[in-house]
Design an enzyme around this catalytic site. Structure first.
Site, mmCIF file in Angstrom:
data_model
loop_
_atom_site.group_PDB
_atom_site.id
_atom_site.type_symbol
_atom_site.label_atom_id
_atom_site.label_comp_id
_atom_site.label_asym_id
_atom_site.label_seq_id
_atom_site.Cartn_x
_atom_site.Cartn_y
_atom_site.Cartn_z
ATOM 1 C CE1 TYR A 18 -6.157 -1.552 -0.871
ATOM 2 C CE2 TYR A 18 -8.120 -3.064 -0.997
ATOM 3 C CZ TYR A 18 -7.194 -2.232 -1.821
ATOM 4 O OH TYR A 18 -7.570 -1.664 -3.231
ATOM 5 C CG HIS A 22 -10.973 0.175 -0.412
ATOM 6 N ND1 HIS A 22 -9.481 -0.056 0.251
ATOM 7 C CD2 HIS A 22 -10.789 0.607 -1.633
ATOM 8 C CE1 HIS A 22 -8.789 0.474 -0.731
ATOM 9 N NE2 HIS A 22 -9.347 1.041 -1.917
ATOM 10 C CE1 TYR A 41 -11.637 0.344 -9.040
ATOM 11 C CE2 TYR A 41 -11.361 2.885 -8.680
ATOM 12 C CZ TYR A 41 -10.731 1.638 -8.701
ATOM 13 O OH TYR A 41 -9.489 1.641 -8.280
ATOM 14 C CD1 TRP A 78 -7.165 5.876 -2.295
ATOM 15 C CD2 TRP A 78 -7.941 6.181 -0.360
ATOM 16 N NE1 TRP A 78 -7.683 5.062 -1.979
ATOM 17 C CE2 TRP A 78 -8.353 5.094 -0.906
ATOM 18 C CE3 TRP A 78 -8.384 6.740 0.954
ATOM 19 C CZ2 TRP A 78 -9.449 4.177 -0.241
ATOM 20 C CZ3 TRP A 78 -9.365 6.118 1.530
ATOM 21 C CH2 TRP A 78 -9.598 4.795 0.987
ATOM 22 C CD1 TRP A 79 -4.508 6.298 -5.065
ATOM 23 C CD2 TRP A 79 -2.987 7.654 -6.487
ATOM 24 N NE1 TRP A 79 -5.032 6.523 -6.414
ATOM 25 C CE2 TRP A 79 -4.315 7.320 -7.202
ATOM 26 C CE3 TRP A 79 -1.999 8.364 -6.851
ATOM 27 C CZ2 TRP A 79 -4.320 7.855 -8.441
ATOM 28 C CZ3 TRP A 79 -2.327 9.041 -8.176
ATOM 29 C CH2 TRP A 79 -3.551 8.624 -8.994
#
Length: 113
Positions: A18, A22, A41, A78-79
């Site tokens: 993760y 990112h 964000y 991506w999700w």
């Protein structure tokens, strides 16, 4: 401008993956976020399993912008990848693109500038 905060749980086995994805967010995803009027964000990790995200929405039609976000095939890809690393605190949640929301929205109770 409206501020959003939300939480989701990270699977312990996915922490490094993760963080790695990112650190290298796909340009198409970053562009779609910008095109959908999302700024500032950030995602934070508490070193156990909770991810905390916050962003500012500077547009005037959040639902329409989120529909545009969801319609982007690269964002959906991506999700799929990132949802597989997470566990939703929302009962019945299926993923970011469908069903009840994947991330749990949080109520803002204090803010100062």
């Amino acid at each position: 401008m409206k501020r959003f905060a939300q939480i989701v749980h990270l699977k312990p086995s996915a922490v490094e993956a993760y963080k790695e994805c990112h650190a290298n967010v796909w340009p198409e995803v970053l562009q779609q976020i910008k095109d959908c009027n999302i700024t500032d964000y950030s995602i934070f990790f508490d070193n156990e399993r909770t991810l905390f995200a916050t962003f500012k929405y500077v547009g005037d039609d959040f639902e329409a912008d989120m529909a545009r976000m969801q319609a982007n095939p690269k964002v959906r890809e991506w999700w799929v990848m990132t949802d597989g690393m997470q566990e939703s605190p929302i009962p019945g949640a299926i993923g970011s693109a469908e069903g009840p929301g994947w991330w749990k929205p949080l109520e803002e109770v204090f803010h100062t500038e």
